[in-house]
Design an enzyme around this catalytic site. Structure first.
Site, PDB file in Angstrom:
ATOM      1  N   ASN A   7       0.870  -1.162   0.000  1.00 53.85           N
ATOM      2  CA  ASN A   7       0.000   0.000   0.000  1.00 53.85           C
ATOM      3  C   ASN A   7       0.917   1.225   0.000  1.00 53.85           C
ATOM      4  OD1 ASN A   7      -1.818   2.027   0.487  1.00 53.85           O
ATOM      5  ND2 ASN A   7      -2.707   1.104   2.333  1.00 53.85           N
ATOM      6  N   LYS A  14       3.242   0.726   3.278  1.00 52.88           N
ATOM      7  CA  LYS A  14       2.812  -0.335   4.194  1.00 52.88           C
ATOM      8  C   LYS A  14       2.915  -1.654   3.449  1.00 52.88           C
ATOM      9  CE  LYS A  14      -0.416   2.440   6.831  1.00 52.88           C
ATOM     10  NZ  LYS A  14      -1.794   2.800   7.059  1.00 52.88           N
ATOM     11  N   ARG A  99      -2.685  -2.324  -3.288  1.00 54.08           N
ATOM     12  CA  ARG A  99      -3.922  -1.603  -3.048  1.00 54.08           C
ATOM     13  C   ARG A  99      -3.890  -0.382  -3.956  1.00 54.08           C
ATOM     14  NH1 ARG A  99      -5.326   2.757   1.407  1.00 54.08           N
ATOM     15  NH2 ARG A  99      -7.514   3.006   0.873  1.00 54.08           N
ATOM     16  N   HIS A 189     -13.047   1.974   0.489  1.00 55.58           N
ATOM     17  CA  HIS A 189     -12.980   0.900   1.507  1.00 55.58           C
ATOM     18  C   HIS A 189     -13.623  -0.385   0.974  1.00 55.58           C
ATOM     19  CE1 HIS A 189     -12.997   3.983   5.076  1.00 55.58           C
ATOM     20  NE2 HIS A 189     -11.755   3.643   4.761  1.00 55.58           N
ATOM     21  N   HIS A 217     -17.457   0.480   8.293  1.00 55.09           N
ATOM     22  CA  HIS A 217     -16.001   0.528   8.481  1.00 55.09           C
ATOM     23  C   HIS A 217     -15.700   1.835   9.214  1.00 55.09           C
ATOM     24  CE1 HIS A 217     -11.698  -0.127   7.292  1.00 55.09           C
ATOM     25  NE2 HIS A 217     -11.705   1.148   7.641  1.00 55.09           N
ATOM     26  N   LEU A 218     -15.364   1.729  10.493  1.00 54.19           N
ATOM     27  CA  LEU A 218     -15.107   2.917  11.311  1.00 54.19           C
ATOM     28  C   LEU A 218     -13.649   2.917  11.754  1.00 54.19           C
ATOM     29  CD1 LEU A 218     -18.325   2.718  13.569  1.00 54.19           C
ATOM     30  CD2 LEU A 218     -18.059   3.878  11.364  1.00 54.19           C
ATOM     31  N   ASN A 220      -9.913   5.573  10.847  1.00 57.78           N
ATOM     32  CA  ASN A 220      -9.650   6.991  10.665  1.00 57.78           C
ATOM     33  C   ASN A 220     -10.569   7.539   9.588  1.00 57.78           C
ATOM     34  OD1 ASN A 220      -7.923   8.643  12.128  1.00 57.78           O
ATOM     35  ND2 ASN A 220      -6.217   7.284  11.601  1.00 57.78           N
ATOM     36  N   ARG A 250     -12.126  14.181   8.521  1.00 59.99           N
ATOM     37  CA  ARG A 250     -12.993  14.579   7.401  1.00 59.99           C
ATOM     38  C   ARG A 250     -14.418  14.820   7.903  1.00 59.99           C
ATOM     39  NH1 ARG A 250     -11.469   9.478   4.297  1.00 59.99           N
ATOM     40  NH2 ARG A 250      -9.242   9.779   3.970  1.00 59.99           N
ATOM     41  N   GLY A 341     -10.711   0.254  13.104  1.00 61.77           N
ATOM     42  CA  GLY A 341     -10.154   0.470  14.452  1.00 61.77           C
ATOM     43  C   GLY A 341     -11.204   0.774  15.504  1.00 61.77           C
ATOM     44  N   GLY A 343     -14.698   0.495  15.087  1.00 54.07           N
ATOM     45  CA  GLY A 343     -15.757  -0.523  15.027  1.00 54.07           C
ATOM     46  C   GLY A 343     -15.356  -1.828  15.695  1.00 54.07           C
ATOM     47  N   GLU A 344     -14.073  -2.181  15.588  1.00 51.29           N
ATOM     48  CA  GLU A 344     -13.623  -3.453  16.166  1.00 51.29           C
ATOM     49  C   GLU A 344     -13.342  -3.346  17.664  1.00 51.29           C
ATOM     50  OE1 GLU A 344     -10.133  -4.568  13.888  1.00 51.29           O
ATOM     51  OE2 GLU A 344     -11.221  -4.230  12.029  1.00 51.29           O
ATOM     52  N   ASN A 345     -12.935  -2.137  18.106  1.00 51.48           N
ATOM     53  CA  ASN A 345     -12.381  -2.029  19.465  1.00 51.48           C
ATOM     54  C   ASN A 345     -13.171  -1.205  20.459  1.00 51.48           C
ATOM     55  OD1 ASN A 345      -9.859  -3.470  18.946  1.00 51.48           O
ATOM     56  ND2 ASN A 345      -9.466  -1.793  17.527  1.00 51.48           N
ATOM     57  N   GLU A 395      -7.872  -6.372   4.927  1.00 53.11           N
ATOM     58  CA  GLU A 395      -7.795  -6.020   3.509  1.00 53.11           C
ATOM     59  C   GLU A 395      -6.591  -6.674   2.842  1.00 53.11           C
ATOM     60  OE1 GLU A 395      -9.107  -1.523   3.305  1.00 53.11           O
ATOM     61  OE2 GLU A 395      -8.450  -2.075   5.309  1.00 53.11           O
TER      62      GLU A 395
HETATM   63  P1  ADP Z   1      -7.044   3.588   9.524  1.00 57.89           P
HETATM   64  O1  ADP Z   1      -8.349   4.050   8.932  1.00 57.89           O
HETATM   65  O2  ADP Z   1      -5.966   4.620   9.484  1.00 57.89           O
HETATM   66  O3  ADP Z   1      -6.634   2.196   9.086  1.00 57.89           O
HETATM   67  P2  ADP Z   1      -7.805   2.304  12.007  1.00 57.89           P
HETATM   68  O4  ADP Z   1      -8.778   1.393  11.349  1.00 57.89           O
HETATM   69  O5  ADP Z   1      -6.606   1.717  12.657  1.00 57.89           O
HETATM   70  O6  ADP Z   1      -7.352   3.499  11.088  1.00 57.89           O
HETATM   71  O7  ADP Z   1      -8.629   3.131  13.116  1.00 57.89           O
HETATM   72  C1  ADP Z   1      -8.053   4.152  13.852  1.00 57.89           C
HETATM   73  C2  ADP Z   1      -9.088   4.645  14.857  1.00 57.89           C
HETATM   74  O8  ADP Z   1      -9.463   3.550  15.708  1.00 57.89           O
HETATM   75  C3  ADP Z   1      -8.548   5.742  15.773  1.00 57.89           C
HETATM   76  O9  ADP Z   1      -9.533   6.748  15.939  1.00 57.89           O
HETATM   77  C4  ADP Z   1      -8.326   4.993  17.079  1.00 57.89           C
HETATM   78  O10 ADP Z   1      -8.433   5.831  18.195  1.00 57.89           O
HETATM   79  C5  ADP Z   1      -9.480   4.029  17.035  1.00 57.89           C
HETATM   80  N1  ADP Z   1      -9.294   2.962  18.027  1.00 57.89           N
HETATM   81  C6  ADP Z   1      -8.374   1.978  18.057  1.00 57.89           C
HETATM   82  N2  ADP Z   1      -8.502   1.251  19.196  1.00 57.89           N
HETATM   83  C7  ADP Z   1      -9.540   1.793  19.891  1.00 57.89           C
HETATM   84  C8  ADP Z   1     -10.175   1.516  21.138  1.00 57.89           C
HETATM   85  N3  ADP Z   1      -9.787   0.494  21.894  1.00 57.89           N
HETATM   86  N4  ADP Z   1     -11.213   2.281  21.509  1.00 57.89           N
HETATM   87  C9  ADP Z   1     -11.629   3.325  20.756  1.00 57.89           C
HETATM   88  N5  ADP Z   1     -11.075   3.647  19.578  1.00 57.89           N
HETATM   89  C10 ADP Z   1     -10.046   2.893  19.142  1.00 57.89           C
END
Ligand code: ADP
Length: 414
Positions: A7, A14, A99, A189, A217-218, A220, A250, A341, A343-345, A395
């Site tokens: 990428n 990356k 990518r 995405h 997809h949540l 950045n 954005r 990031g 959505g998963e965490n 991805e």
């Molecule tokens: P990119 O779109 O650059 O690939 P990612 O998918 O890694 O980014 O997502 C980054 C976002 O995910 C950031 O806003 C980060 O703070 C958020 N994030 C990662 N871990 C957590 C968490 N445990 N709780 C809340 N937000 C998180």
């Protein structure tokens, strides 16, 4: 086969190296041999590499461009200190998957890169002036280092959305603008939306035609996709990745008249306003603090900051609004799938987004929701009629798999 996934950005490269082939794809036994990135290419670059699940290693090196970065990475991978026994020389890298951000209307699926394809990617530069040129540089760097015989495949961010119908992709602008300049919704995405929809199918043991989901997809960047019968029928990002959901920096949807208003009132050019909408807005703009959701949540817990609260509220509200809109567009869905990031965490953001969606049949199982941090699984209660899932995206894996399929002449089933 060992597939290098790249990428290429303006100053960042990356990469992942994935061992895969048609059998491994079928058995779901692909193996990630290493991953990492080179940042600040053009000067003293910072290289971070992790072989398998080993410790992250960090180096600095003077790397003038993407070619230099790639050469450095390949040398490291092939060296003894990487510990990657599968790659002894650069000849043990059998293919490269890239990518590529924008495929315009030209590319509706992943393709083996030829001179014609390279020209096609070049033709799409107008649509993604910041991204496609870097992707092309990555492709040329591979040709330079490995020679032209090494198969390279382009996997487009836009391709999964090619099935979106005309009534969803057209803007209500004079039609000749679409004809002349290809101004329409493309969506981005796509590889992520496609991957999580595919995982959802596997988890639920469905076939493609039975897959009716809204994927969020949540990260950045943030986007939503409406997937009916396994195909995208709408998405929140538009001609560029600026439209739709609130993102890290954005703004997502705004009234287009605001652009000239800001330009006049703030004495900015339209290009400068566009940069403001891309880099100074979203969570960062509203909070005045950061684009990082994790930091915002900590700040809210510790200091109850009003603007931080507002930023998170606008973010969640916009996502919920899109779920409602897509449910209407699709005539209902079976599940909402969270990835990226955030959505998963972040269980609390997922919970906020799903608040008040009981009318649509969505009830979260809070215990499951809290437990799923970076973990795949269902987070809705058994009596929900609209389910919710967390599915970590991958991805790079999909790019590696498409690379194999293109080389072996197989169509892309997922
Ligand atoms: P990119 O779109 O650059 O690939 P990612 O998918 O890694 O980014 O997502 C980054 C976002 O995910 C950031 O806003 C980060 O703070 C958020 N994030 C990662 N871990 C957590 C968490 N445990 N709780 C809340 N937000 C998180």
């Amino acid at each position: 086969m060992n597939v290098l996934v790249l990428n290429s950005g303006s100053s960042t490269l990356k990469f992942q190296l994935i061992a895969t082939d048609l059998d491994r794809i079928k058995q779901d036994t692909d193996e990630r041999l290493c991953r990492g990135q080179a940042e600040r290419i053009g000067g003293e670059a910072i290289i971070t590499i992790q072989a398998r699940n080993g410790p992250k290693q960090k180096f600095t090196a003077s790397l003038s461009d993407i070619s230099a970065a790639l050469e450095y990475l390949v040398r490291w991978i092939a060296s003894e200190r990487s510990g990657i026994g599968e790659v002894q020389t650069s000849a043990d890298i059998h293919a490269v998957g890239h990518r590529v951000v924008h495929g315009g209307e030209l590319f509706t699926e992943s393709v083996l890169i030829t001179d014609d394809v390279l020209n096609g990617i070049q033709d799409c530069i107008d649509l993604a002036p910041l991204h496609n040129p870097n992707n092309i540089k990555g492709i040329l760097a591979v040709q330079q280092i490995f020679g032209r015989k090494l198969p390279q495949v382009a996997v487009f961010d836009t391709a999964f959305h090619h099935s979106i119908p005309e009534h969803a992709y057209l803007y209500a602008l004079p039609y000749h603008l679409y004809r002349r300049h290809h101004i329409r919704r493309y969506g981005f995405h796509g590889t992520s939306h496609r991957y999580v929809a595919h995982r959802y199918r596997i988890l639920r043991q469905l076939n493609r035609e039975q897959t009716n989901v809204i994927t969020l997809h949540l990260g950045n960047g943030c986007s939503a996709a409406a997937i009916r019968g396994g195909y995208a029928v709408d998405t929140s990002m538009g001609m560029t990745p600026l439209e739709g959901l609130v993102m890290g920096t954005r703004c997502g949807d705004i009234d287009p008249a605001i652009v000239s208003l800001i330009a006049t009132k703030e004495g900015l050019s339209t290009h400068e306003v566009e940069a403001l909408l891309n880099t100074q807005s979203g969570l960062l703009g509203l909070s005045g603090l950061t684009n990082d959701m994790r930091v915002l949540q900590e700040e809210l817990r510790e200091h109850e900051d009003r603007r931080v609260r507002l930023a998170i509220e606008v973010f969640c509200y916009r996502a919920r609004k899109y779920i409602g809109a897509f449910l209407a567009c699709m005539g209902g869905a079976d599940a909402v799938v969270f990835t990226g990031g955030i959505g998963e965490n972040s269980p609390s953001i997922r919970s906020r987004i799903c608040e008040g969606l009981e009318w649509a049949g969505l009830k979260l199982n809070e215990k499951e929701n809290q437990h799923r941090v970076g973990l795949e699984g269902k987070i809705s209660s058994e009596d929900s009629s609209l389910h919710a899932y967390v599915i970590p995206t991958d991805e790079e894996l999909l790019i590696a798999r498409d690379t194999i399929r293109c080389i072996q002449g197989e169509s892309h089933p997922s």
